[in-house]
Design a protein around this motif. Sequence first.
Motif, PDB file in Angstrom:
ATOM      1  N   LEU A   1       0.829  -1.211   0.000  1.00  0.00           N
ATOM      2  CA  LEU A   1       0.000   0.000   0.000  1.00  0.00           C
ATOM      3  C   LEU A   1       0.857   1.251   0.000  1.00  0.00           C
ATOM      4  CD1 LEU A   1      -2.876  -0.956   2.469  1.00  0.00           C
ATOM      5  CD2 LEU A   1      -3.055  -0.606   0.011  1.00  0.00           C
ATOM      6  N   LEU A   2       1.904   1.261   0.842  1.00  0.00           N
ATOM      7  CA  LEU A   2       2.758   2.435   0.937  1.00  0.00           C
ATOM      8  C   LEU A   2       3.502   2.675  -0.366  1.00  0.00           C
ATOM      9  CD1 LEU A   2       3.909   4.718   2.637  1.00  0.00           C
ATOM     10  CD2 LEU A   2       5.684   3.129   3.455  1.00  0.00           C
ATOM     11  N   LYS A   3       3.982   1.572  -0.983  1.00  0.00           N
ATOM     12  CA  LYS A   3       4.732   1.711  -2.223  1.00  0.00           C
ATOM     13  C   LYS A   3       3.846   2.202  -3.359  1.00  0.00           C
ATOM     14  CE  LYS A   3       8.329  -0.496  -4.834  1.00  0.00           C
ATOM     15  NZ  LYS A   3       9.376  -1.505  -4.792  1.00  0.00           N
ATOM     16  N   THR A   4       2.605   1.730  -3.379  1.00  0.00           N
ATOM     17  CA  THR A   4       1.691   2.090  -4.463  1.00  0.00           C
ATOM     18  C   THR A   4       1.101   3.479  -4.283  1.00  0.00           C
ATOM     19  OG1 THR A   4       1.110  -0.243  -4.719  1.00  0.00           O
ATOM     20  CG2 THR A   4      -0.340   1.372  -5.761  1.00  0.00           C
ATOM     21  N   PHE A   5       0.706   3.809  -3.051  1.00  0.00           N
ATOM     22  CA  PHE A   5       0.005   5.075  -2.804  1.00  0.00           C
ATOM     23  C   PHE A   5       0.868   6.132  -2.121  1.00  0.00           C
ATOM     24  CE2 PHE A   5      -3.368   1.864  -2.998  1.00  0.00           C
ATOM     25  CZ  PHE A   5      -4.219   2.450  -3.909  1.00  0.00           C
ATOM     26  N   GLY A   6       2.144   5.798  -1.868  1.00  0.00           N
ATOM     27  CA  GLY A   6       3.018   6.750  -1.165  1.00  0.00           C
ATOM     28  C   GLY A   6       3.140   8.085  -1.863  1.00  0.00           C
ATOM     29  N   TRP A   7       3.378   8.038  -3.195  1.00  0.00           N
ATOM     30  CA  TRP A   7       3.503   9.286  -3.944  1.00  0.00           C
ATOM     31  C   TRP A   7       2.195  10.065  -3.964  1.00  0.00           C
ATOM     32  CZ3 TRP A   7       7.471  12.037  -5.227  1.00  0.00           C
ATOM     33  CH2 TRP A   7       8.727  11.430  -5.404  1.00  0.00           C
ATOM     34  N   SER A   8       1.087   9.360  -4.017  1.00  0.00           N
ATOM     35  CA  SER A   8      -0.216  10.043  -4.013  1.00  0.00           C
ATOM     36  C   SER A   8      -0.438  10.778  -2.704  1.00  0.00           C
ATOM     37  CB  SER A   8      -1.343   9.020  -4.240  1.00  0.00           C
ATOM     38  OG  SER A   8      -1.265   8.471  -5.524  1.00  0.00           O
ATOM     39  N   VAL A   9      -0.052  10.148  -1.602  1.00  0.00           N
ATOM     40  CA  VAL A   9      -0.184  10.796  -0.291  1.00  0.00           C
ATOM     41  C   VAL A   9       0.694  12.039  -0.224  1.00  0.00           C
ATOM     42  CG1 VAL A   9       0.214  10.537   2.184  1.00  0.00           C
ATOM     43  CG2 VAL A   9      -0.801   8.654   0.886  1.00  0.00           C
ATOM     44  N   ALA A  10       1.958  11.893  -0.669  1.00  0.00           N
ATOM     45  CA  ALA A  10       2.883  13.025  -0.635  1.00  0.00           C
ATOM     46  C   ALA A  10       2.404  14.174  -1.504  1.00  0.00           C
ATOM     47  CB  ALA A  10       4.273  12.563  -1.084  1.00  0.00           C
ATOM     48  N   ILE A  11       1.910  13.848  -2.706  1.00  0.00           N
ATOM     49  CA  ILE A  11       1.424  14.894  -3.623  1.00  0.00           C
ATOM     50  C   ILE A  11       0.141  15.523  -3.086  1.00  0.00           C
ATOM     51  CG2 ILE A  11       0.453  15.260  -5.934  1.00  0.00           C
ATOM     52  CD1 ILE A  11       2.498  13.268  -6.984  1.00  0.00           C
ATOM     53  N   THR A  12      -0.667  14.738  -2.374  1.00  0.00           N
ATOM     54  CA  THR A  12      -1.880  15.297  -1.765  1.00  0.00           C
ATOM     55  C   THR A  12      -1.513  16.354  -0.738  1.00  0.00           C
ATOM     56  OG1 THR A  12      -3.097  13.234  -2.069  1.00  0.00           O
ATOM     57  CG2 THR A  12      -3.942  14.767  -0.422  1.00  0.00           C
ATOM     58  N   VAL A  13      -0.537  16.044   0.100  1.00  0.00           N
ATOM     59  CA  VAL A  13      -0.082  17.013   1.107  1.00  0.00           C
ATOM     60  C   VAL A  13       0.448  18.272   0.422  1.00  0.00           C
ATOM     61  CG1 VAL A  13       1.593  17.448   2.947  1.00  0.00           C
ATOM     62  CG2 VAL A  13       0.435  15.227   2.807  1.00  0.00           C
ATOM     63  N   ALA A  14       1.282  18.060  -0.618  1.00  0.00           N
ATOM     64  CA  ALA A  14       1.834  19.205  -1.343  1.00  0.00           C
ATOM     65  C   ALA A  14       0.722  20.013  -2.011  1.00  0.00           C
ATOM     66  CB  ALA A  14       2.832  18.714  -2.393  1.00  0.00           C
ATOM     67  N   GLY A  15      -0.283  19.321  -2.554  1.00  0.00           N
ATOM     68  CA  GLY A  15      -1.397  20.007  -3.198  1.00  0.00           C
ATOM     69  C   GLY A  15      -2.218  20.830  -2.218  1.00  0.00           C
ATOM     70  N   LEU A  16      -2.465  20.283  -1.045  1.00  0.00           N
ATOM     71  CA  LEU A  16      -3.217  21.022  -0.024  1.00  0.00           C
ATOM     72  C   LEU A  16      -2.442  22.250   0.454  1.00  0.00           C
ATOM     73  CD1 LEU A  16      -4.618  18.017   2.048  1.00  0.00           C
ATOM     74  CD2 LEU A  16      -5.899  19.512   0.508  1.00  0.00           C
ATOM     75  N   VAL A  17      -1.131  22.074   0.611  1.00  0.00           N
ATOM     76  CA  VAL A  17      -0.291  23.220   0.989  1.00  0.00           C
ATOM     77  C   VAL A  17      -0.314  24.271  -0.120  1.00  0.00           C
ATOM     78  CG1 VAL A  17       2.072  23.977   1.474  1.00  0.00           C
ATOM     79  CG2 VAL A  17       1.198  21.876   2.514  1.00  0.00           C
ATOM     80  N   GLY A  18      -0.220  23.804  -1.377  1.00  0.00           N
ATOM     81  CA  GLY A  18      -0.283  24.725  -2.510  1.00  0.00           C
ATOM     82  C   GLY A  18      -1.606  25.462  -2.561  1.00  0.00           C
ATOM     83  N   GLY A  19      -2.705  24.743  -2.271  1.00  0.00           N
ATOM     84  CA  GLY A  19      -4.017  25.380  -2.234  1.00  0.00           C
ATOM     85  C   GLY A  19      -4.094  26.460  -1.173  1.00  0.00           C
ATOM     86  N   PHE A  20      -3.439  26.216  -0.044  1.00  0.00           N
ATOM     87  CA  PHE A  20      -3.430  27.204   1.044  1.00  0.00           C
ATOM     88  C   PHE A  20      -2.679  28.458   0.614  1.00  0.00           C
ATOM     89  CE2 PHE A  20      -1.428  29.086   4.812  1.00  0.00           C
ATOM     90  CZ  PHE A  20      -2.548  29.329   5.596  1.00  0.00           C
ATOM     91  N   PHE A  21      -1.536  28.274  -0.056  1.00  0.00           N
ATOM     92  CA  PHE A  21      -0.763  29.427  -0.498  1.00  0.00           C
ATOM     93  C   PHE A  21      -1.470  30.198  -1.612  1.00  0.00           C
ATOM     94  CE2 PHE A  21       2.883  27.302   1.550  1.00  0.00           C
ATOM     95  CZ  PHE A  21       3.425  28.403   2.214  1.00  0.00           C
ATOM     96  N   LEU A  22      -2.240  29.483  -2.434  1.00  0.00           N
ATOM     97  CA  LEU A  22      -2.948  30.136  -3.534  1.00  0.00           C
ATOM     98  C   LEU A  22      -4.204  30.870  -3.076  1.00  0.00           C
ATOM     99  CD1 LEU A  22      -2.705  27.366  -6.285  1.00  0.00           C
ATOM    100  CD2 LEU A  22      -1.637  29.627  -6.371  1.00  0.00           C
ATOM    101  N   GLY A  23      -4.884  30.304  -2.061  1.00  0.00           N
ATOM    102  CA  GLY A  23      -6.159  30.903  -1.659  1.00  0.00           C
ATOM    103  C   GLY A  23      -6.480  30.830  -0.192  1.00  0.00           C
ATOM    104  N   GLY A  24      -5.469  30.631   0.654  1.00  0.00           N
ATOM    105  CA  GLY A  24      -5.705  30.572   2.089  1.00  0.00           C
ATOM    106  C   GLY A  24      -6.488  29.320   2.483  1.00  0.00           C
ATOM    107  N   VAL A  25      -7.210  29.421   3.572  1.00  0.00           N
ATOM    108  CA  VAL A  25      -8.003  28.293   4.064  1.00  0.00           C
ATOM    109  C   VAL A  25      -9.053  27.885   3.038  1.00  0.00           C
ATOM    110  CG1 VAL A  25      -9.585  27.512   5.879  1.00  0.00           C
ATOM    111  CG2 VAL A  25      -7.622  28.947   6.468  1.00  0.00           C
TER     112      VAL A  25
END
Length: 378
Positions: free
Chosen positions: A2-26
């Motif tokens: 599971l970690l090997k298959t979905f690890g990158w998706s989890v990491a990119i999700t975190v990065a995407g949420l952080v990016g969303g915060f920087f683009l438009g706040g909460v």
Amino acid sequence: MLLKTFGWSVAITVAGLVGGFFLGGVSGLAIVAILIVLEVSLSFDNAVVNATILKRMNAFWQKIFLTVGILIAVFGMRLVFPLLIVCLTGGVGPMKAIDLAIKGGDQETPGTYAYMLHEAHPSIAAFGGSFLLMLFLNFVFEDHKVKWLKPIERPLAKIGKLDQLSVVVALLVLVLASQFLAEDAGTVLFSGVLGVMTYLLVGGLGDLFEQQGLAEHDAADDADEAETDSKESAENGKDEKELPGVGKAAGKAAFFLFMYLEVLDASFSFDGVIGAFAISQDIFIIAVGLGVGAMWIRSLTVYLVRQGTLDDYAYLEHGAMWAIGALATILFISIKHEVPEVITGLIGVGFIGAAFLASVRRNKRIAAKGGEVEHVHA
């Protein structure tokens, strides 16, 4: 696994949420999260269908699907493609389209990026609907060893023996949709014909080169290539479990299967891309949210292949194909009538969920009789 298959998706999700915060706040973070859920729910059936094609490709092209493919999905389909549509349908240049996209604006205001994209929806729906309808019809008109909805699938398989019936039915549906649902019948008809042609061309080339590749593989003069593939498989085996069905398609065959997957992903993503503007008018937030969702779909596709899920649950592919038929129907209906994205998502998940439960019951019946579950897709 599971970690090997979905690890990158989890990491990119975190990065995407952080990016969303920087683009438009909460608010931006929340919208990205909503768009991720929207994309996954709308494209869940896409993962199942993708898995049936991905398992025919070797390990190298599966990695291409997860790397180059995700770049095409995020930047191509979720960012560049809408800009291209606005340029073509709105009669504006690339720089003007980018300027409109950055300025934003809602779908109800003429001249805005969202308005132009919304106005182009009939053409997009006709292309995507025709492509997906061809995929669905070619499946249900084929006589499969295992059938899920037997009262429906059996007669369809019988009449499917008529050559090119799927093309005839798809064009008939397209003509009816253009005449009764479209304001501009000519444009819708043209776009739909392009969808049918794209399916026939890309899918046909993939099958052609795959058959040639298999024939060459059996020939004696390909012994050296077979030895090289064996070495590569051994090296890959050190890092990860060999995927079921891997090694069947490489070279030109795998390339056209890859192209087929990308067109398929495009057809699935049309409704999500356009529907996203009802949630946000910021193209960058939309690209982030839908892009992360697309990554999850690709990871889920690889997981299904590695786990052999389609082999273990015989009706799962059937459910996905019926979901595709429903999505194609919804796309044609949406040429004239608005269809909420939640309905589209629930129908797809509903078909797959029902097929999964039916597969579980089938496996239990076979096990109760002392038999062994046959891997129907192996």
